[in-house]
Motif scaffolding. Structure first.
Motif, PDB file in Angstrom:
ATOM      1  N   ASN A  37       2.094 -10.293  -2.574  1.00 61.29           N
ATOM      2  CA  ASN A  37       3.399 -10.023  -3.182  1.00 61.29           C
ATOM      3  C   ASN A  37       3.611  -8.515  -3.343  1.00 61.29           C
ATOM      4  O   ASN A  37       2.682  -7.720  -3.174  1.00 61.29           O
ATOM      5  N   ALA A  38       4.824  -8.103  -3.652  1.00 61.40           N
ATOM      6  CA  ALA A  38       5.198  -6.691  -3.647  1.00 61.40           C
ATOM      7  C   ALA A  38       4.387  -5.861  -4.641  1.00 61.40           C
ATOM      8  O   ALA A  38       3.929  -4.766  -4.317  1.00 61.40           O
ATOM      9  N   LEU A  39       4.196  -6.380  -5.836  1.00 63.46           N
ATOM     10  CA  LEU A  39       3.446  -5.634  -6.845  1.00 63.46           C
ATOM     11  C   LEU A  39       1.996  -5.422  -6.415  1.00 63.46           C
ATOM     12  O   LEU A  39       1.469  -4.308  -6.494  1.00 63.46           O
ATOM     13  N   ASN A  40       1.371  -6.482  -5.925  1.00 66.06           N
ATOM     14  CA  ASN A  40      -0.015  -6.363  -5.482  1.00 66.06           C
ATOM     15  C   ASN A  40      -0.146  -5.509  -4.227  1.00 66.06           C
ATOM     16  O   ASN A  40      -1.161  -4.844  -4.042  1.00 66.06           O
ATOM     17  N   GLN A  41       0.868  -5.509  -3.366  1.00 61.18           N
ATOM     18  CA  GLN A  41       0.835  -4.675  -2.170  1.00 61.18           C
ATOM     19  C   GLN A  41       0.861  -3.196  -2.557  1.00 61.18           C
ATOM     20  O   GLN A  41       0.148  -2.385  -1.979  1.00 61.18           O
ATOM     21  N   ARG A  42       1.655  -2.849  -3.567  1.00 59.99           N
ATOM     22  CA  ARG A  42       1.692  -1.459  -4.037  1.00 59.99           C
ATOM     23  C   ARG A  42       0.349  -1.057  -4.647  1.00 59.99           C
ATOM     24  O   ARG A  42      -0.151   0.041  -4.408  1.00 59.99           O
ATOM     25  N   LYS A  43      -0.245  -1.949  -5.430  1.00 62.44           N
ATOM     26  CA  LYS A  43      -1.565  -1.680  -6.006  1.00 62.44           C
ATOM     27  C   LYS A  43      -2.616  -1.537  -4.907  1.00 62.44           C
ATOM     28  O   LYS A  43      -3.467  -0.647  -4.957  1.00 62.44           O
ATOM     29  N   LEU A  44      -2.548  -2.430  -3.927  1.00 63.59           N
ATOM     30  CA  LEU A  44      -3.493  -2.426  -2.820  1.00 63.59           C
ATOM     31  C   LEU A  44      -3.416  -1.122  -2.041  1.00 63.59           C
ATOM     32  O   LEU A  44      -4.434  -0.494  -1.745  1.00 63.59           O
ATOM     33  N   ARG A  45      -2.200  -0.681  -1.761  1.00 61.10           N
ATOM     34  CA  ARG A  45      -2.004   0.575  -1.041  1.00 61.10           C
ATOM     35  C   ARG A  45      -2.591   1.742  -1.810  1.00 61.10           C
ATOM     36  O   ARG A  45      -3.300   2.584  -1.255  1.00 61.10           O
ATOM     37  N   GLN A  46      -2.318   1.789  -3.105  1.00 58.86           N
ATOM     38  CA  GLN A  46      -2.814   2.880  -3.946  1.00 58.86           C
ATOM     39  C   GLN A  46      -4.344   2.906  -3.968  1.00 58.86           C
ATOM     40  O   GLN A  46      -4.955   3.970  -3.858  1.00 58.86           O
ATOM     41  N   GLU A  47      -4.963   1.743  -4.082  1.00 55.72           N
ATOM     42  CA  GLU A  47      -6.421   1.682  -4.156  1.00 55.72           C
ATOM     43  C   GLU A  47      -7.069   1.995  -2.807  1.00 55.72           C
ATOM     44  O   GLU A  47      -8.142   2.594  -2.757  1.00 55.72           O
ATOM     45  N   ILE A  48      -6.421   1.608  -1.700  1.00 58.70           N
ATOM     46  CA  ILE A  48      -6.933   1.969  -0.370  1.00 58.70           C
ATOM     47  C   ILE A  48      -6.888   3.484  -0.197  1.00 58.70           C
ATOM     48  O   ILE A  48      -7.838   4.096   0.289  1.00 58.70           O
ATOM     49  N   LEU A  49      -5.793   4.101  -0.623  1.00 61.78           N
ATOM     50  CA  LEU A  49      -5.690   5.557  -0.528  1.00 61.78           C
ATOM     51  C   LEU A  49      -6.729   6.248  -1.397  1.00 61.78           C
ATOM     52  O   LEU A  49      -7.320   7.257  -0.991  1.00 61.78           O
ATOM     53  N   ARG A  50      -6.990   5.719  -2.573  1.00 58.48           N
ATOM     54  CA  ARG A  50      -8.033   6.289  -3.442  1.00 58.48           C
ATOM     55  C   ARG A  50      -9.416   6.150  -2.810  1.00 58.48           C
ATOM     56  O   ARG A  50     -10.221   7.072  -2.857  1.00 58.48           O
ATOM     57  N   ALA A  51      -9.690   4.984  -2.237  1.00 55.40           N
ATOM     58  CA  ALA A  51     -10.989   4.760  -1.602  1.00 55.40           C
ATOM     59  C   ALA A  51     -11.176   5.686  -0.402  1.00 55.40           C
ATOM     60  O   ALA A  51     -12.288   6.172  -0.155  1.00 55.40           O
ATOM     61  N   ARG A  52     -10.107   5.957   0.320  1.00 56.70           N
ATOM     62  CA  ARG A  52     -10.192   6.895   1.447  1.00 56.70           C
ATOM     63  C   ARG A  52     -10.447   8.313   0.947  1.00 56.70           C
ATOM     64  O   ARG A  52     -11.207   9.052   1.554  1.00 56.70           O
ATOM     65  N   GLN A  53      -9.817   8.671  -0.150  1.00 54.09           N
ATOM     66  CA  GLN A  53      -9.939  10.016  -0.695  1.00 54.09           C
ATOM     67  C   GLN A  53     -11.384  10.347  -1.071  1.00 54.09           C
ATOM     68  O   GLN A  53     -11.840  11.462  -0.862  1.00 54.09           O
ATOM     69  N   ILE A  54     -12.098   9.381  -1.614  1.00 54.74           N
ATOM     70  CA  ILE A  54     -13.487   9.641  -2.005  1.00 54.74           C
ATOM     71  C   ILE A  54     -14.481   9.092  -0.970  1.00 54.74           C
ATOM     72  O   ILE A  54     -15.656   8.909  -1.273  1.00 54.74           O
ATOM     73  N   ALA A  55     -13.997   8.832   0.235  1.00 52.18           N
ATOM     74  CA  ALA A  55     -14.819   8.486   1.408  1.00 52.18           C
ATOM     75  C   ALA A  55     -15.524   7.136   1.300  1.00 52.18           C
ATOM     76  O   ALA A  55     -16.601   6.955   1.863  1.00 52.18           O
ATOM     77  N   LEU A  56     -14.933   6.176   0.598  1.00 53.86           N
ATOM     78  CA  LEU A  56     -15.467   4.817   0.614  1.00 53.86           C
ATOM     79  C   LEU A  56     -14.916   4.046   1.798  1.00 53.86           C
ATOM     80  O   LEU A  56     -15.537   3.109   2.279  1.00 53.86           O
ATOM     81  N   LEU A  57     -13.721   4.433   2.263  1.00 54.02           N
ATOM     82  CA  LEU A  57     -13.100   3.854   3.455  1.00 54.02           C
ATOM     83  C   LEU A  57     -12.732   4.985   4.400  1.00 54.02           C
ATOM     84  O   LEU A  57     -12.326   6.058   3.945  1.00 54.02           O
ATOM     85  N   PRO A  58     -12.818   4.749   5.713  1.00 52.55           N
ATOM     86  CA  PRO A  58     -12.399   5.793   6.642  1.00 52.55           C
ATOM     87  C   PRO A  58     -10.876   5.822   6.788  1.00 52.55           C
ATOM     88  O   PRO A  58     -10.205   4.801   6.605  1.00 52.55           O
ATOM     89  N   TYR A  59     -10.347   6.991   7.109  1.00 56.16           N
ATOM     90  CA  TYR A  59      -8.923   7.097   7.376  1.00 56.16           C
ATOM     91  C   TYR A  59      -8.598   6.436   8.709  1.00 56.16           C
ATOM     92  O   TYR A  59      -7.573   5.792   8.856  1.00 56.16           O
ATOM     93  N   THR A  60      -9.466   6.597   9.688  1.00 56.17           N
ATOM     94  CA  THR A  60      -9.272   6.020  10.999  1.00 56.17           C
ATOM     95  C   THR A  60     -10.629   5.782  11.642  1.00 56.17           C
ATOM     96  O   THR A  60     -11.621   6.397  11.250  1.00 56.17           O
TER      97      THR A  60
END
Length: 80
Positions: free
Chosen positions: A53-76
């Motif tokens: 749903n829209a609310l969870n998608q916004r939360k999901l996006r924010q947390e993915i960006l945070r995880a990328r920022q501290i190198a838990l997930l790759p950008y590409t």
């Protein structure tokens, strides 16, 4: 071994997986779960595919960006 199962996005009813599985928490410290919502090339999957749903998608996006920022997930995954 992953406690999260790979999700087949093609043939399924559009039900928010976070509403369905109350144990799943959207958090940047859980890259194993976040990887389910990112393609192999590193793009975030859209709502129309995942059914989130829209609310969870916004939360999901924010947390993915945070995880990328501290190198838990790759950008590409593409290395040129």
């Amino acid at each position: 071994m992953s406690k999260y199962q790979k999700i087949n996005w093609r043939r399924r009813k559009k039900v928010d997986p976070f509403e369905q599985n109350k144990a799943w928490k959207i958090d940047y410290k859980n890259p194993e779960l976040l990887k389910l919502f990112v393609t192999s090339t590193g793009k975030i999957l859209p709502r129309r595919i995942t059914g989130v749903n829209a609310l969870n998608q916004r939360k999901l996006r924010q947390e993915i960006l945070r995880a990328r920022q501290i190198a838990l997930l790759p950008y590409t995954t593409h290395h040129s």
